[in-house]
Write a protein that holds these residues in place. Structure first.
Motif, PDB file in Angstrom:
ATOM      1  N   GLY A   1      49.764 -68.763   0.425  1.00 37.19           N
ATOM      2  CA  GLY A   1      49.943 -68.552  -1.003  1.00 37.19           C
ATOM      3  C   GLY A   1      49.013 -69.462  -1.777  1.00 37.19           C
ATOM      4  N   ASN A   2      48.850 -69.216  -3.072  1.00 35.04           N
ATOM      5  CA  ASN A   2      47.964 -70.081  -3.856  1.00 35.04           C
ATOM      6  C   ASN A   2      48.497 -71.505  -3.950  1.00 35.04           C
ATOM      7  OD1 ASN A   2      49.727 -68.277  -5.719  1.00 35.04           O
ATOM      8  ND2 ASN A   2      49.333 -70.077  -7.002  1.00 35.04           N
ATOM      9  N   HIS A   3      49.824 -71.674  -3.953  1.00 37.46           N
ATOM     10  CA  HIS A   3      50.381 -73.025  -4.077  1.00 37.46           C
ATOM     11  C   HIS A   3      50.220 -73.849  -2.798  1.00 37.46           C
ATOM     12  CE1 HIS A   3      51.989 -72.942  -8.121  1.00 37.46           C
ATOM     13  NE2 HIS A   3      52.462 -71.725  -7.898  1.00 37.46           N
ATOM     14  N   GLU A   4      49.824 -73.220  -1.704  1.00 36.04           N
ATOM     15  CA  GLU A   4      49.533 -73.983  -0.490  1.00 36.04           C
ATOM     16  C   GLU A   4      48.375 -74.956  -0.713  1.00 36.04           C
ATOM     17  OE1 GLU A   4      52.437 -72.668   0.557  1.00 36.04           O
ATOM     18  OE2 GLU A   4      51.420 -70.764   0.907  1.00 36.04           O
ATOM     19  N   PHE A   5      47.536 -74.685  -1.714  1.00 39.09           N
ATOM     20  CA  PHE A   5      46.348 -75.497  -1.953  1.00 39.09           C
ATOM     21  C   PHE A   5      46.568 -76.565  -3.026  1.00 39.09           C
ATOM     22  CE2 PHE A   5      44.982 -71.586  -0.037  1.00 39.09           C
ATOM     23  CZ  PHE A   5      43.948 -71.953   0.805  1.00 39.09           C
ATOM     24  N   ASN A   6      47.777 -76.634  -3.607  1.00 34.38           N
ATOM     25  CA  ASN A   6      48.028 -77.555  -4.714  1.00 34.38           C
ATOM     26  C   ASN A   6      47.841 -79.017  -4.346  1.00 34.38           C
ATOM     27  OD1 ASN A   6      50.720 -75.796  -6.511  1.00 34.38           O
ATOM     28  ND2 ASN A   6      48.548 -75.341  -6.303  1.00 34.38           N
ATOM     29  N   TYR A   7      48.179 -79.380  -3.117  1.00 38.12           N
ATOM     30  CA  TYR A   7      48.102 -80.782  -2.704  1.00 38.12           C
ATOM     31  C   TYR A   7      46.829 -81.089  -1.921  1.00 38.12           C
ATOM     32  CZ  TYR A   7      53.011 -80.937  -4.093  1.00 38.12           C
ATOM     33  OH  TYR A   7      54.186 -80.875  -4.808  1.00 38.12           O
ATOM     34  N   GLY A   8      45.891 -80.161  -1.923  1.00 34.61           N
ATOM     35  CA  GLY A   8      44.622 -80.383  -1.241  1.00 34.61           C
ATOM     36  C   GLY A   8      44.599 -79.790   0.155  1.00 34.61           C
ATOM     37  N   ILE A   9      43.394 -79.577   0.649  1.00 31.03           N
ATOM     38  CA  ILE A   9      43.214 -78.947   1.955  1.00 31.03           C
ATOM     39  C   ILE A   9      43.736 -79.812   3.105  1.00 31.03           C
ATOM     40  CG2 ILE A   9      41.465 -78.111   3.583  1.00 31.03           C
ATOM     41  CD1 ILE A   9      39.874 -77.111   1.166  1.00 31.03           C
ATOM     42  N   PRO A  10      43.581 -81.156   3.073  1.00 29.14           N
ATOM     43  CA  PRO A  10      44.113 -81.965   4.179  1.00 29.14           C
ATOM     44  C   PRO A  10      45.619 -81.791   4.388  1.00 29.14           C
ATOM     45  CG  PRO A  10      42.536 -83.249   2.927  1.00 29.14           C
ATOM     46  CD  PRO A  10      42.760 -81.992   2.149  1.00 29.14           C
ATOM     47  N   VAL A  11      46.397 -81.730   3.305  1.00 24.75           N
ATOM     48  CA  VAL A  11      47.842 -81.519   3.441  1.00 24.75           C
ATOM     49  C   VAL A  11      48.115 -80.142   4.048  1.00 24.75           C
ATOM     50  CG1 VAL A  11      50.013 -81.213   2.179  1.00 24.75           C
ATOM     51  CG2 VAL A  11      48.487 -83.099   1.597  1.00 24.75           C
ATOM     52  N   LEU A  12      47.377 -79.140   3.578  1.00 24.92           N
ATOM     53  CA  LEU A  12      47.562 -77.792   4.110  1.00 24.92           C
ATOM     54  C   LEU A  12      47.197 -77.728   5.589  1.00 24.92           C
ATOM     55  CD1 LEU A  12      48.109 -74.791   3.942  1.00 24.92           C
ATOM     56  CD2 LEU A  12      45.860 -74.485   2.875  1.00 24.92           C
ATOM     57  N   ARG A  13      46.108 -78.371   5.968  1.00 28.86           N
ATOM     58  CA  ARG A  13      45.700 -78.365   7.377  1.00 28.86           C
ATOM     59  C   ARG A  13      46.740 -79.061   8.260  1.00 28.86           C
ATOM     60  NH1 ARG A  13      42.426 -74.278   8.501  1.00 28.86           N
ATOM     61  NH2 ARG A  13      40.376 -74.420   7.503  1.00 28.86           N
ATOM     62  N   LYS A  14      47.320 -80.145   7.760  1.00 31.48           N
ATOM     63  CA  LYS A  14      48.339 -80.839   8.542  1.00 31.48           C
ATOM     64  C   LYS A  14      49.583 -79.974   8.678  1.00 31.48           C
ATOM     65  CE  LYS A  14      49.720 -84.365  10.905  1.00 31.48           C
ATOM     66  NZ  LYS A  14      49.022 -84.764  12.149  1.00 31.48           N
ATOM     67  N   PHE A  15      49.958 -79.296   7.596  1.00 31.04           N
ATOM     68  CA  PHE A  15      51.092 -78.375   7.661  1.00 31.04           C
ATOM     69  C   PHE A  15      50.807 -77.267   8.670  1.00 31.04           C
ATOM     70  CE2 PHE A  15      53.122 -74.433   6.040  1.00 31.04           C
ATOM     71  CZ  PHE A  15      54.448 -74.795   6.215  1.00 31.04           C
ATOM     72  N   GLU A  16      49.594 -76.733   8.638  1.00 33.40           N
ATOM     73  CA  GLU A  16      49.204 -75.693   9.595  1.00 33.40           C
ATOM     74  C   GLU A  16      49.344 -76.196  11.028  1.00 33.40           C
ATOM     75  OE1 GLU A  16      45.326 -72.812  10.369  1.00 33.40           O
ATOM     76  OE2 GLU A  16      45.027 -74.878   9.704  1.00 33.40           O
ATOM     77  N   GLU A  17      48.919 -77.430  11.252  1.00 30.74           N
ATOM     78  CA  GLU A  17      48.998 -78.037  12.582  1.00 30.74           C
ATOM     79  C   GLU A  17      50.443 -78.178  13.050  1.00 30.74           C
ATOM     80  OE1 GLU A  17      48.384 -82.569  14.124  1.00 30.74           O
ATOM     81  OE2 GLU A  17      46.733 -81.707  12.960  1.00 30.74           O
ATOM     82  N   GLN A  18      51.358 -78.426  12.107  1.00 37.41           N
ATOM     83  CA  GLN A  18      52.758 -78.645  12.461  1.00 37.41           C
ATOM     84  C   GLN A  18      53.543 -77.352  12.661  1.00 37.41           C
ATOM     85  OE1 GLN A  18      54.069 -81.146   9.211  1.00 37.41           O
ATOM     86  NE2 GLN A  18      53.334 -83.027  10.195  1.00 37.41           N
ATOM     87  N   CYS A  19      52.987 -76.238  12.217  1.00 39.16           N
ATOM     88  CA  CYS A  19      53.675 -74.947  12.352  1.00 39.16           C
ATOM     89  C   CYS A  19      53.430 -74.347  13.730  1.00 39.16           C
ATOM     90  CB  CYS A  19      53.192 -73.970  11.279  1.00 39.16           C
ATOM     91  SG  CYS A  19      53.688 -74.406   9.604  1.00 39.16           S
ATOM     92  N   ARG A  20      54.463 -73.759  14.305  1.00 41.65           N
ATOM     93  CA  ARG A  20      54.334 -73.083  15.593  1.00 41.65           C
ATOM     94  C   ARG A  20      54.122 -71.583  15.397  1.00 41.65           C
ATOM     95  NH1 ARG A  20      58.692 -76.694  17.301  1.00 41.65           N
ATOM     96  NH2 ARG A  20      60.174 -74.955  17.276  1.00 41.65           N
ATOM     97  N   PHE A  21      53.515 -71.226  14.292  1.00 42.03           N
ATOM     98  CA  PHE A  21      53.158 -69.847  13.980  1.00 42.03           C
ATOM     99  C   PHE A  21      51.877 -69.906  13.151  1.00 42.03           C
ATOM    100  CE2 PHE A  21      56.149 -71.571  10.951  1.00 42.03           C
ATOM    101  CZ  PHE A  21      55.529 -71.355   9.730  1.00 42.03           C
ATOM    102  N   PRO A  22      51.074 -68.852  13.141  1.00 44.20           N
ATOM    103  CA  PRO A  22      49.794 -68.911  12.429  1.00 44.20           C
ATOM    104  C   PRO A  22      49.941 -68.751  10.920  1.00 44.20           C
ATOM    105  CG  PRO A  22      50.068 -66.770  13.456  1.00 44.20           C
ATOM    106  CD  PRO A  22      51.224 -67.611  13.926  1.00 44.20           C
ATOM    107  N   LEU A  23      49.117 -69.502  10.171  1.00 47.30           N
ATOM    108  CA  LEU A  23      48.966 -69.300   8.735  1.00 47.30           C
ATOM    109  C   LEU A  23      47.757 -68.390   8.541  1.00 47.30           C
ATOM    110  CD1 LEU A  23      49.545 -72.881   7.254  1.00 47.30           C
ATOM    111  CD2 LEU A  23      51.212 -71.063   7.673  1.00 47.30           C
ATOM    112  N   LEU A  24      47.955 -67.248   7.895  1.00 44.74           N
ATOM    113  CA  LEU A  24      46.938 -66.201   7.838  1.00 44.74           C
ATOM    114  C   LEU A  24      46.289 -66.112   6.464  1.00 44.74           C
ATOM    115  CD1 LEU A  24      48.961 -63.392   9.677  1.00 44.74           C
ATOM    116  CD2 LEU A  24      47.479 -65.147  10.690  1.00 44.74           C
ATOM    117  N   GLY A  25      44.972 -65.916   6.451  1.00 44.61           N
ATOM    118  CA  GLY A  25      44.253 -65.744   5.191  1.00 44.61           C
ATOM    119  C   GLY A  25      42.904 -65.094   5.432  1.00 44.61           C
ATOM    120  N   ALA A  26      42.880 -63.774   5.536  1.00 48.89           N
ATOM    121  CA  ALA A  26      41.633 -63.065   5.830  1.00 48.89           C
ATOM    122  C   ALA A  26      40.606 -63.224   4.721  1.00 48.89           C
ATOM    123  CB  ALA A  26      41.920 -61.578   6.068  1.00 48.89           C
TER     124      ALA A  26
END
Length: 349
Positions: free
Chosen positions: A181-206
């Motif tokens: 979602g657009n709000h995934e980017f509110n706290y910056g890409i490093p926070v989003l990347r860390k969240f992605e790393e912690q998820c056991r499912f893929p975050l999708l964005g074609a």
């Protein structure tokens, strides 16, 4: 048909039917409403729910009308269930952090993954865990004091930092995929990347691309194999699409790093590819409204609320889970809704 009903647990739900027919080793998909009537490509069903509470469920139906569309005698049928959530906005529990008490509104909606988990387990118990998929349409890690705390106060990006509560909860529930979602980017890409790393499912964005290489910055899609009792698996592709408005709303975080082209263009690129890879069913999870409007006018050449355009212009899609507020919808004060719109856009094939 049940739209925006309030089953036990209080979280709004919307039911749909997806039937897969196996004939001569080929699968033909047919999408039906709860009353058994087939959707055409221009049919859109919408409902609203309190932030973080929207759940859309695609499940089998036993209505007489649906039975009339069943395959001929001797052919084999396999039904599976797709559950979808959107705009969770940092809600793990049904709790209002401003009032420090249980969340409530005038419609007595409930919010949060704890409530959603109850509904998911009910569906899985009824349909069978191996016959279900659970996906999300984005706006997950922003929106409550809880999500702010783990982005700014005790950040997940710190050395030996904590696991984000939303990742913990979604992992425990067993999500299969989630669109950005657009709000995934509110706290910056490093926070989003860390969240992605912690998820056991893929975050999708074609349509979230690296600004330099123009290659996908996140996984564009995920492929899921459902085993049937008929000797042939069903391959379900989930294509994730996010909102082009990120380039404006989070310019400080993404400029020069990522670019966000239109949903229609990227869907037209990937859907044929997914079909050629053997996908029997293609589901799009899109963080976008369906009105065809944009709150940012002509600042970008891409439509903000483009899910309807994707359904109309891109063949080969079986269903679209739509998330995000319809920011530019006519008649909405200030161009924004107070509650996230949640829509299934379906077509018969």
């Amino acid at each position: 048909m049940v739209i925006g009903s309030k089953p036990e647990g209080g979280v709004a739900a919307c039911y749909r039917c997806v039937r897969i027919y196996a004939r001569r080793s080929r699968f033909v998909t047919r999408l039906t409403r709860g009353d058994g009537m087939a959707f055409d490509r221009r049919t859109f069903m919408g409902a609203s729910a309190a932030t973080g509470a929207a759940v859309a469920v695609a499940g089998a139906t036993s209505s007489p009308a649906a039975a009339a569309t069943a395959p001929s005698k001797g052919s084999k049928t396999y039904a599976f269930t797709v559950m979808g959530t959107t705009d969770l906005h940092g809600n793990v529990f049904n709790w209002d952090y401003f009032t420090d008490k249980e969340f409530d509104d005038k419609a007595h909606n409930d919010v949060g993954l704890a409530k959603i988990s109850t509904l998911v387990e009910q569906v899985r118990a009824e349909k069978g865990r191996c016959n279900t998929l659970l996906i999300d349409a984005g706006d997950t890690i922003q929106g409550t004091q809880l999500s702010y705390y783990y982005a700014k106060v005790d950040p997940i990006t710190a050395r030996r930092g904590p696991v984000h509560p939303m990742a913990q909860a979604m992992n425990a529930i067993g999500y299969d995929a989630a669109a950005l979602g657009n709000h995934e980017f509110n706290y910056g890409i490093p926070v989003l990347r860390k969240f992605e790393e912690q998820c056991r499912f893929p975050l999708l964005g074609a349509n979230a691309l690296d600004a330099k290489t123009l290659r996908p910055a996140f996984a564009p899609y995920s492929m899921h194999r459902l085993r049937t009792p008929h000797g042939r698996d069903v391959k379900v592709a989930v294509l994730g699409l996010t909102n082009p408005g990120i380039a404006i709303w989070d310019k400080a975080n993404v400029q020069g790093k990522m670019t966000f082209p239109g949903l229609e263009e990227q869907a037209a690129k990937y859907v044929p590819r997914l079909r050629s890879m053997g996908a029997d069913v293609v589901i799009v999870s899109a963080h976008s409204g369906s009105s065809g409007t944009s709150s940012y006018g002509d600042q970008l050449p891409y439509v903000e609320n483009a899910a309807g355009l994707v359904a109309e212009q891109v063949p080969g899609i079986d269903a679209i889970l739509v998330g995000a507020r319809a920011h530019g919808d006519p008649g909405v004060p200030g161009g924004r809704t107070r509650r996230p719109a949640r829509t299934w856009c379906c077509r018969s094939r």
